[in-house]
Design a protein around this motif. Structure first.
Motif, mmCIF file in Angstrom:
data_model
loop_
_atom_site.group_PDB
_atom_site.id
_atom_site.type_symbol
_atom_site.label_atom_id
_atom_site.label_comp_id
_atom_site.label_asym_id
_atom_site.label_seq_id
_atom_site.Cartn_x
_atom_site.Cartn_y
_atom_site.Cartn_z
ATOM 1 N N MET A 160 0.935 -1.186 -0.134
ATOM 2 C CA MET A 160 0.114 0.130 0.019
ATOM 3 C C MET A 160 1.010 1.353 0.011
ATOM 4 O O MET A 160 1.600 1.429 0.823
ATOM 5 C CB MET A 160 -0.920 0.051 1.195
ATOM 6 N N VAL A 161 0.745 1.888 -1.009
ATOM 7 C CA VAL A 161 1.722 3.111 -1.239
ATOM 8 C C VAL A 161 1.009 4.620 -0.367
ATOM 9 O O VAL A 161 -0.171 4.699 -0.496
ATOM 10 C CB VAL A 161 2.343 3.418 -2.541
ATOM 11 N N GLY A 162 1.996 5.195 0.054
ATOM 12 C CA GLY A 162 1.258 6.640 0.450
ATOM 13 C C GLY A 162 0.601 6.463 1.819
ATOM 14 O O GLY A 162 -0.260 7.404 1.780
ATOM 15 N N ASP A 168 9.921 7.461 -0.160
ATOM 16 C CA ASP A 168 9.273 8.251 -1.122
ATOM 17 C C ASP A 168 9.089 7.251 -2.393
ATOM 18 O O ASP A 168 9.652 6.546 -2.878
ATOM 19 C CB ASP A 168 10.514 9.005 -1.833
ATOM 20 N N VAL A 169 7.740 7.356 -3.005
ATOM 21 C CA VAL A 169 7.294 6.484 -3.701
ATOM 22 C C VAL A 169 8.145 6.410 -5.370
ATOM 23 O O VAL A 169 7.854 5.655 -6.036
ATOM 24 C CB VAL A 169 5.530 6.576 -4.177
ATOM 25 N N ARG A 170 8.559 7.650 -5.438
ATOM 26 C CA ARG A 170 9.523 7.859 -6.502
ATOM 27 C C ARG A 170 10.742 6.853 -6.597
ATOM 28 O O ARG A 170 11.569 6.695 -7.711
ATOM 29 C CB ARG A 170 9.748 9.193 -6.900
ATOM 30 N N ASP A 171 11.082 6.527 -5.417
ATOM 31 C CA ASP A 171 12.254 5.640 -5.138
ATOM 32 C C ASP A 171 12.055 4.752 -4.219
ATOM 33 O O ASP A 171 12.236 4.926 -3.055
ATOM 34 C CB ASP A 171 13.652 6.620 -4.962
ATOM 35 N N ASP A 228 -2.531 11.061 -7.146
ATOM 36 C CA ASP A 228 -2.945 12.331 -6.986
ATOM 37 C C ASP A 228 -2.201 13.394 -6.284
ATOM 38 O O ASP A 228 -2.193 14.482 -6.674
ATOM 39 C CB ASP A 228 -4.379 12.150 -6.233
ATOM 40 N N SER A 229 -1.460 12.964 -5.332
ATOM 41 C CA SER A 229 -0.946 14.222 -4.478
ATOM 42 C C SER A 229 0.305 14.522 -5.248
ATOM 43 O O SER A 229 0.526 15.635 -5.271
ATOM 44 C CB SER A 229 -0.232 13.479 -3.255
ATOM 45 N N LEU A 230 1.034 13.564 -5.806
ATOM 46 C CA LEU A 230 2.299 13.606 -6.687
ATOM 47 C C LEU A 230 1.897 14.670 -8.042
ATOM 48 O O LEU A 230 2.588 15.680 -8.375
ATOM 49 C CB LEU A 230 2.888 12.564 -7.214
#
Ligand SMILES: C[S@@+](CC[C@H](N)C(=O)[O-])C[C@H]1O[C@@H](n2cnc3c(N)ncnc32)[C@H](O)[C@@H]1O
Length: 214
Positions: free
Chosen positions: A55-57, A66-69, A88-90
């Motif tokens: 589950m991310v975020g 950080d979901v980007r890394d 959506d937040s990003l």
């Protein structure tokens, strides 16, 4: 590529510091967007029980990254990834298209072949499909739409379209059908993105969701 600011309002949803401050200020836990009861048919039908799910975020999770890394996790280590409001937040951040691309590349990397990414979002296909449908991901995408919790249809409204468990047929361009009407303007879209192998492309069935799953 579209920049999606439709649900950013005046808050800094794209700023990690905003979320850190908000979680400290509000404490506890709360449900964003949808309750699990509404999402359960999607989770249960598309992600097998006893599989590994990320589950991310989740602001109050034990493990924060950080979901980007997400390089802490090896490739193909999850059967499912669930995202409720994180993309959506990003999309509210300053480098939204780059952030989205980084996050989705990480999600794709982490999914096992046959695994599923479930995205719950305010973004309609005009602002989400350009990101999700990149050939490099090779995702088979199905779209659903569910009203926000507690939404009451106006009495004057025409009888509803099919059940929200029915996928919405996407146009060739990956857009909503021209005659599609949102019953609830603040409803949520659910993109079910299945990671497939080249050999599977023609053999993927159309899923029939059922509400009576546990
Ligand atoms: C609308 S909230 C949704 C929270 C949670 N997914 C849920 O459904 O309850 C957006 C979440 O995205 C997280 N977030 C925003 N940018 C992030 C990033 N770059 N990496 C990880 N999480 C992020 C925020 O911390 C916040 O918890």
């Amino acid at each position: 590529m579209y920049r999606d600011v439709s649900s950013c309002n005046t808050y800094n949803y794209g700023d990690a510091l905003y979320w850190d401050a908000r979680y400290i200020q509000e404490g506890g836990s709360f449900d964003w967007y949808q309750r699990y009861s509404a999402l359960r048919p999607f989770v249960r039908n598309f992600i097998p029980l006893s599989s590994r799910i990320l589950m991310v975020g989740c602001g109050n999770a034990d493990l924060q990254m950080d979901v980007r890394d997400m390089s802490l996790f090896p490739d193909e280590s999850f059967d499912g990834v669930i995202d409720k409001g994180t993309l959506d937040s990003l999309m509210c951040g300053t480098d939204a298209p780059i952030s989205a691309s980084q996050m989705l590349a990480e999600v794709c990397r982490l999914l096992k072949p046959g695994g599923t990414y479930i995205l719950i979002t305010y973004g309609d296909p005009t602002v989400r499909m350009p990101h999700l449908s990149r050939p490099v991901f090779n995702w088979k995408i199905m779209l659903y739409n569910i009203p926000r919790p507690g939404f009451q249809k106006p009495e004057s409204s025409t009888p509803s379209r099919k059940s929200y468990l029915e996928p919405i047929p996407l146009s060739e361009k990956g857009l909503l059908p021209a005659d599609f009407v949102l019953e609830d303007p603040d409803s949520h879209f659910i993109y079910v993105c299945k990671k497939i192998n080249d050999t599977e492309i023609d053999t993927i069935p159309t899923y029939q969701l059922t509400a009576d799953v546990l």
